[in-house]
Design a protein around this motif. Structure first.
Motif, PDB file in Angstrom:
ATOM      1  N   ASN A 288       0.747  -1.357  -0.110  1.00 35.19           N
ATOM      2  CA  ASN A 288       0.173   0.098   0.082  1.00 35.19           C
ATOM      3  C   ASN A 288       0.878   1.218   0.027  1.00 35.19           C
ATOM      4  N   LEU A 289       1.879   1.340   0.820  1.00 34.23           N
ATOM      5  CA  LEU A 289       2.930   2.474   0.763  1.00 34.23           C
ATOM      6  C   LEU A 289       3.545   2.631  -0.511  1.00 34.23           C
ATOM      7  N   PHE A 290       3.704   1.694  -1.292  1.00 33.49           N
ATOM      8  CA  PHE A 290       4.390   1.677  -2.780  1.00 33.49           C
ATOM      9  C   PHE A 290       3.200   2.512  -3.679  1.00 33.49           C
ATOM     10  N   VAL A 291       2.201   1.900  -3.578  1.00 35.15           N
ATOM     11  CA  VAL A 291       1.335   2.629  -4.338  1.00 35.15           C
ATOM     12  C   VAL A 291       0.834   4.102  -4.006  1.00 35.15           C
ATOM     13  N   THR A 292       0.728   4.320  -2.747  1.00 36.16           N
ATOM     14  CA  THR A 292       0.596   5.859  -2.431  1.00 36.16           C
ATOM     15  C   THR A 292       1.653   6.655  -2.589  1.00 36.16           C
ATOM     16  N   THR A 293       2.982   6.110  -2.668  1.00 31.92           N
ATOM     17  CA  THR A 293       3.969   7.041  -2.718  1.00 31.92           C
ATOM     18  C   THR A 293       4.469   7.182  -4.216  1.00 31.92           C
ATOM     19  N   ILE A 294       4.035   6.088  -5.147  1.00 31.97           N
ATOM     20  CA  ILE A 294       4.072   6.350  -6.383  1.00 31.97           C
ATOM     21  C   ILE A 294       3.231   7.606  -7.254  1.00 31.97           C
ATOM     22  N   PHE A 295       1.955   7.420  -6.457  1.00 28.90           N
ATOM     23  CA  PHE A 295       1.138   8.614  -7.022  1.00 28.90           C
ATOM     24  C   PHE A 295       1.361  10.124  -6.444  1.00 28.90           C
ATOM     25  N   ALA A 296       1.933   9.776  -5.163  1.00 24.31           N
ATOM     26  CA  ALA A 296       2.410  11.202  -4.620  1.00 24.31           C
ATOM     27  C   ALA A 296       3.452  11.818  -5.287  1.00 24.31           C
ATOM     28  N   LYS A 297       4.547  10.832  -5.591  1.00 31.30           N
ATOM     29  CA  LYS A 297       5.668  11.422  -6.603  1.00 31.30           C
ATOM     30  C   LYS A 297       5.140  12.155  -7.691  1.00 31.30           C
ATOM     31  N   GLY A 298       4.304  11.236  -8.461  1.00 31.64           N
ATOM     32  CA  GLY A 298       3.900  11.717  -9.814  1.00 31.64           C
ATOM     33  C   GLY A 298       2.976  12.653 -10.178  1.00 31.64           C
ATOM     34  N   PHE A 299       1.951  12.936  -9.246  1.00 37.22           N
ATOM     35  CA  PHE A 299       0.740  13.639  -9.362  1.00 37.22           C
ATOM     36  C   PHE A 299       0.245  14.495  -8.246  1.00 37.22           C
ATOM     37  N   HIS A 300       0.952  14.530  -7.167  1.00 39.67           N
ATOM     38  CA  HIS A 300       0.330  15.444  -6.090  1.00 39.67           C
ATOM     39  C   HIS A 300       0.978  16.786  -6.416  1.00 39.67           C
ATOM     40  N   GLY A 301      -0.178  17.670  -6.467  1.00 38.64           N
ATOM     41  CA  GLY A 301       0.040  19.176  -6.707  1.00 38.64           C
ATOM     42  C   GLY A 301      -0.153  19.332  -8.220  1.00 38.64           C
ATOM     43  N   THR A 302      -0.596  18.455  -8.796  1.00 39.58           N
ATOM     44  CA  THR A 302      -0.821  18.685 -10.305  1.00 39.58           C
ATOM     45  C   THR A 302      -2.249  18.992 -10.580  1.00 39.58           C
ATOM     46  N   GLU A 303      -2.586  19.281 -11.708  1.00 36.04           N
ATOM     47  CA  GLU A 303      -4.190  19.572 -11.980  1.00 36.04           C
ATOM     48  C   GLU A 303      -4.962  18.205 -12.300  1.00 36.04           C
ATOM     49  N   LEU A 304      -4.074  16.862 -12.296  1.00 39.53           N
ATOM     50  CA  LEU A 304      -4.481  15.707 -12.759  1.00 39.53           C
ATOM     51  C   LEU A 304      -5.023  15.012 -11.249  1.00 39.53           C
TER      52      LEU A 304
END
Length: 499
Positions: A288-304
């Motif tokens: 679960n940590l892997f999945v959360t951090t993958i999307f945190a790194k890639g999309f946090h703070g973006t319009e998507l």
């Protein structure tokens, strides 16, 4: 009178059990405990015994890795970044406590939660609990099957529509029945492989994403919560405890052959099950940590960030991280398929125990599995046909199914905590006052969080419906007034003109 005495064991044999005696795993050397000064002295720790007890906890941990949880993970990462990792850790710890209580109930009594509910509560109450458990199971199964269907659609490059993926996933019932014939250990090995696939695929993506190590550790160690991420925080806690999983774990621990009347054997079994369950949920936490951090790194703070869901997550990952040696879209699809397939099979497994325990119909296992599967697959195919063309509709459906799970949680947690607190049922293994108080606090917290989620969801839904109704009413009123004025002007061109 002798006839009645002879009939009693026969009646007990006819009652359904989670596992027949010839299906159970024999634990070598389990009865080597000794008595000393009125207390039981357990034999030293044995890796061999731990291996023999390993299995039920990993099957239980699948519910922490189902597609619904993965969607909660990716949305928490995309919207809240690393800030909710601490909550994921503590939510997993709360889930572990509940599951250990479920295992304790099963090991100490030799009965699982559904059986004890049937025996201890009035018929009407037992039926209500059964219906609620079945509804929770159907809701969870729809999410899991849809997750598998989405994965198959990804891996087939969109060739397979959702309804076809649902139909294919329905066949896992027969795979499950086939594997069950080869024994409990073979089935557990299959689940170990599926968990391994998830660990490898999501770990691979984690390595590709190269998240910030400092932010990751700060997110785990330092609690943070803001008004903008409260919904994701509630979702992280709310989706950890699955009602059907509480029933499932108390039955899975029946798969090992021990004498429930011997205190030493029960204590030893509880020790090994506690170690095994903790290890299993530690692995599920890492995934679960892997999945959360993958999307945190890639999309946090973006319009998507606010538009990512289970349906479009793979394509967003592909656009963000590119193809590489093996396209990340397919890595995501393989991991999602492993999560969906494993969780649907455990759902079928849980359905067998729930139906058999509450109703005691004396049905064969394959027939119970078929009935349980049909209850979930038929509505899922309908859902797939209706929602196949709309990603937004699938996200809305997932929210409604999460609400269904939230409603069902008290109907599993409260009976569990009541039963493990009764000395007549648990004997010397009744939970102590400190553990009892802490367990009720955790249960109350989980139910309050899910209650908040329900209120927030339904208030937004009602507000949306009222807003839409008012807009439509105003639009219709304005249109009617305009048409009336137009007709009057047409009949009298001078009417309405200022002179």
């Amino acid at each position: 009178m002798p006839v009645e005495e002879n009939q009693q064991p026969l009646l007990q044999e006819e009652e359904e059990r989670a596992y027949d005696s010839d299906e159970k795993v024999l634990i070598i050397g389990v009865d080597s405990d000794t008595e000393s000064g009125g207390s039981t002295v357990l034999p030293p720790f044995s890796w061999k015994k731990l291996w023999l007890f390993t299995g039920p906890g990993f099957l239980m941990s699948i519910a922490f890795l189902d597609p619904g949880n993965l969607e909660g993970d990716l949305q928490a990462g995309a919207i809240a970044g690393y800030s909710l990792l601490w909550l994921l850790l503590w939510a997993t710890a709360m889930g572990l406590l509940v599951q250990l209580l479920s295992a304790r109930l099963g090991v100490a009594t030799g009965r699982h939660l559904a059986e004890l509910c049937r025996e201890e509560y009035p018929t009407w109450a037992s039926m209500v609990l059964w219906i609620m458990a079945e509804l929770a199971l159907i809701g969870a199964d729809i999410q899991e099957v849809i997750g598998s269907a989405i994965a198959l659609k990804i891996l087939s490059n969109g060739f397979l529509p959702l309804w076809a993926g649902v139909t294919i996933t329905a066949c896992d019932c027969f795979i499950f029945l086939f594997l069950e014939n080869y024994g409990v250990r073979k089935l557990e090995a299959v689940f170990a492989v599926l968990i391994g696939i998830m660990a490898v695929t999501f770990g691979w993506m984690f390595a590709d994403a190269k998240p910030s190590a400092s932010e990751l550790f700060l997110g785990i160690l330092i609690p943070k919560l803001s008004s903008k991420t409260i919904k994701q925080a509630v979702g992280v806690v709310g989706c950890i405890i699955m009602p059907h999983n509480v029933f499932l774990h108390s039955a899975l621990v029946q798969s090992r052959e021990i004498d429930h009347n011997k205190k030493g054997q029960v204590q030893e079994a509880l020790r090994y099950y506690s170690i095994e369950s903790t290890a299993a949920l530690a692995i599920s936490f890492m995934i679960n940590l892997f999945v959360t951090t993958i999307f945190a790194k890639g999309f946090h703070g973006t319009e998507l960030a606010n538009s990512i869901g289970l349906v479009n997550a793979g394509q967003y990952l592909q656009d963000k991280y590119g193809g590489g040696f093996f396209p990340i879209l397919y890595i995501w699809g393989i991991g999602l398929l492993a999560a969906g397939q494993s969780s649907t099979i455990t759902g079928t497994y849980a359905g067998q125990f729930i139906m058999g325990g509450f109703l005691n119909l004396g049905l064969k296992k394959w027939l119970r599995a078929l009935i349980t599967r049909s209850c979930a697959i038929i509505p899922t195919i309908i859902v797939a046909l209706v929602f196949d063309t709309s990603e937004d509709s699938l996200d809305v459906l997932n929210e409604w199914l999460n609400m269904l799970q939230s409603i069902q949680i008290p109907f599993a947690l409260i009976p569990l905590l009541c039963l493990v607190s009764k000395e007549q049922i648990m004997g010397t293994f009744t939970v102590g006052p400190i553990l009892k108080m802490f367990s009720w606090l955790v249960a109350a917290l989980v139910m309050l969080i899910n209650g908040y989620l329900l209120l927030d969801f339904f208030s937004n839904e009602v507000t949306g419906v009222v807003f839409t109704t008012v807009i439509e009413y105003d639009h219709q009123t304005s249109t009617a007034s305009y048409l009336k004025h137009a007709v009057s002007v047409a009949s009298d061109p001078l009417d309405g003109c200022q002179i």
